[in-house]
Design an enzyme around this catalytic site. Structure first.
Site, PDB file in Angstrom:
ATOM      1  N   LEU A   5     -10.582  -8.703  -9.676  1.00 62.43           N
ATOM      2  CA  LEU A   5     -11.462  -8.035 -10.638  1.00 62.43           C
ATOM      3  C   LEU A   5     -12.662  -7.444  -9.899  1.00 62.43           C
ATOM      4  O   LEU A   5     -13.266  -8.095  -9.051  1.00 62.43           O
ATOM      5  CB  LEU A   5     -11.929  -9.037 -11.687  1.00 62.43           C
ATOM      6  N   ILE A   6     -13.015  -6.216 -10.229  1.00 64.53           N
ATOM      7  CA  ILE A   6     -14.122  -5.547  -9.556  1.00 64.53           C
ATOM      8  C   ILE A   6     -15.453  -6.109 -10.064  1.00 64.53           C
ATOM      9  O   ILE A   6     -15.676  -6.191 -11.270  1.00 64.53           O
ATOM     10  CB  ILE A   6     -14.070  -4.026  -9.800  1.00 64.53           C
TER      11      ILE A   6
ATOM     12  N   HIS B  50      -1.879   1.501 -12.971  1.00 64.94           N
ATOM     13  CA  HIS B  50      -1.200   0.308 -13.493  1.00 64.94           C
ATOM     14  C   HIS B  50       0.254   0.668 -13.804  1.00 64.94           C
ATOM     15  O   HIS B  50       0.527   1.726 -14.376  1.00 64.94           O
ATOM     16  CB  HIS B  50      -1.903  -0.175 -14.762  1.00 64.94           C
TER      17      HIS B  50
ATOM     18  N   GLU C 125       4.343   7.023  -9.859  1.00 61.64           N
ATOM     19  CA  GLU C 125       3.071   6.733  -9.200  1.00 61.64           C
ATOM     20  C   GLU C 125       2.851   7.669  -8.016  1.00 61.64           C
ATOM     21  O   GLU C 125       1.778   8.273  -7.877  1.00 61.64           O
ATOM     22  CB  GLU C 125       3.055   5.277  -8.719  1.00 61.64           C
TER      23      GLU C 125
ATOM     24  N   ASN D 188      -7.991   3.231 -11.128  1.00 58.56           N
ATOM     25  CA  ASN D 188      -6.889   2.316 -10.838  1.00 58.56           C
ATOM     26  C   ASN D 188      -5.596   2.892 -11.394  1.00 58.56           C
ATOM     27  O   ASN D 188      -5.605   3.720 -12.311  1.00 58.56           O
ATOM     28  CB  ASN D 188      -7.171   0.953 -11.480  1.00 58.56           C
TER      29      ASN D 188
ATOM     30  N   ASP E  67      -7.754  -3.757 -16.606  1.00 60.27           N
ATOM     31  CA  ASP E  67      -6.896  -2.757 -17.273  1.00 60.27           C
ATOM     32  C   ASP E  67      -7.426  -2.277 -18.622  1.00 60.27           C
ATOM     33  O   ASP E  67      -6.652  -1.840 -19.479  1.00 60.27           O
ATOM     34  CB  ASP E  67      -5.478  -3.316 -17.463  1.00 60.27           C
TER      35      ASP E  67
ATOM     36  N   GLY F 270       0.780  -1.232   0.000  1.00 57.24           N
ATOM     37  CA  GLY F 270       0.000   0.000   0.000  1.00 57.24           C
ATOM     38  C   GLY F 270       0.809   1.277   0.000  1.00 57.24           C
ATOM     39  O   GLY F 270       0.427   2.253   0.645  1.00 57.24           O
ATOM     40  N   SER F 271       1.919   1.308  -0.752  1.00 61.16           N
ATOM     41  CA  SER F 271       2.714   2.542  -0.779  1.00 61.16           C
ATOM     42  C   SER F 271       1.936   3.682  -1.447  1.00 61.16           C
ATOM     43  O   SER F 271       2.032   4.840  -1.026  1.00 61.16           O
ATOM     44  CB  SER F 271       4.047   2.318  -1.494  1.00 61.16           C
ATOM     45  N   ASN F 272       1.154   3.371  -2.467  1.00 59.36           N
ATOM     46  CA  ASN F 272       0.321   4.411  -3.078  1.00 59.36           C
ATOM     47  C   ASN F 272      -0.792   4.844  -2.131  1.00 59.36           C
ATOM     48  O   ASN F 272      -1.155   6.028  -2.089  1.00 59.36           O
ATOM     49  CB  ASN F 272      -0.267   3.913  -4.399  1.00 59.36           C
TER      50      ASN F 272
END
Length: 222
Positions: free
Chosen positions: A118-119, A135, A205, A133, A176, A43-45
């Site tokens: 997948l959502i 990527h 990012e 999202n 994606d 979870g760095s983002n």
């Protein structure tokens, strides 16, 4: 007697002032745009988003959700005193629990930050154009099921690419394939290894995701 009256008057004045500021604070909280973050790993983002909105008067991170009970993102959420929820495949795909939770918390935008599942179509239908999202490649290259993290970077290296990058995009029912929002590139120099490429991508990012998220959520009407 006069001293007593002054004390009583001052008490009520300060009570009124306290009630006023309490009302203002509650009103501001209710008017804030609210983000839910989905993450599966470190979870760095997510951390960068938490830092970015920590003192915002307009936006807050209201919830962190993960499919991984060992994900370090849970510790990051706890450090910022943000509620979190762990779910399994049954809850995510076979029930409306997650949707109900998001609705009850008045979530305005869903942000995926290293989320690997997948959502579900039901969730997309509830939040059309409000799930995004990031990527770690220049889509449409190196996207799709199973293309995440080191798998993406190794594929870029194996293909001999001279540049890499990131893609921020809306989420649809396929991995994606949602509409692009923003892309940024970095150069791949001769001799760059996996760690160097990962570092370059992560720098982009962390630089761009919080500001793109902020720009999107500020356009959403409360």
């Amino acid at each position: 007697m006069k001293l007593f009256l002054n004390i009583v008057i001052n008490f009520y004045l300060w009570s009124l002032i306290g009630a006023y500021y309490s009302f203002i604070s509650r009103h501001q909280t209710l008017m804030k745009k609210r983000i839910a973050i989905f993450a599966s790993g470190s979870g760095s983002n997510a951390q960068k988003l938490m830092e970015h909105f920590k003192r915002s008067m307009e936006v807050e991170i209201a919830l962190v959700l993960t499919n991984n009970p060992d994900a370090y993102v849970l510790q990051r959420a706890d450090n910022f005193e943000i509620p979190s929820h762990i779910f399994d495949k049954h809850e995510f795909y076979k029930t409306d629990n997650i949707i109900d939770m998001l609705k009850n918390l008045d979530i305005d935008l869903i942000v995926l930050a290293g989320f690997l599942w997948l959502i579900p179509k039901r969730l997309i239908a509830e939040y059309p154009g409000r799930i995004i999202n990031i990527h770690p490649a220049l889509l449409p290259k190196y996207g799709g099921k199973g293309m995440y993290g080191d798998y993406v970077h190794n594929a870029v290296i194996a293909a001999g690419e001279t540049e890499g990058g990131i893609t921020i995009h809306y989420v649809n029912e396929n991995y994606d394939e949602g509409e692009f929002i923003y892309q940024a590139k970095y150069r791949i120099d001769k001799g760059d290894n996996l760690e160097m490429i990962k570092f370059k991508g992560q720098q982009l990012e962390h630089q761009h995701y919080p500001r793109i998220v902020e720009g999107i959520i500020k356009k959403i009407k409360k």
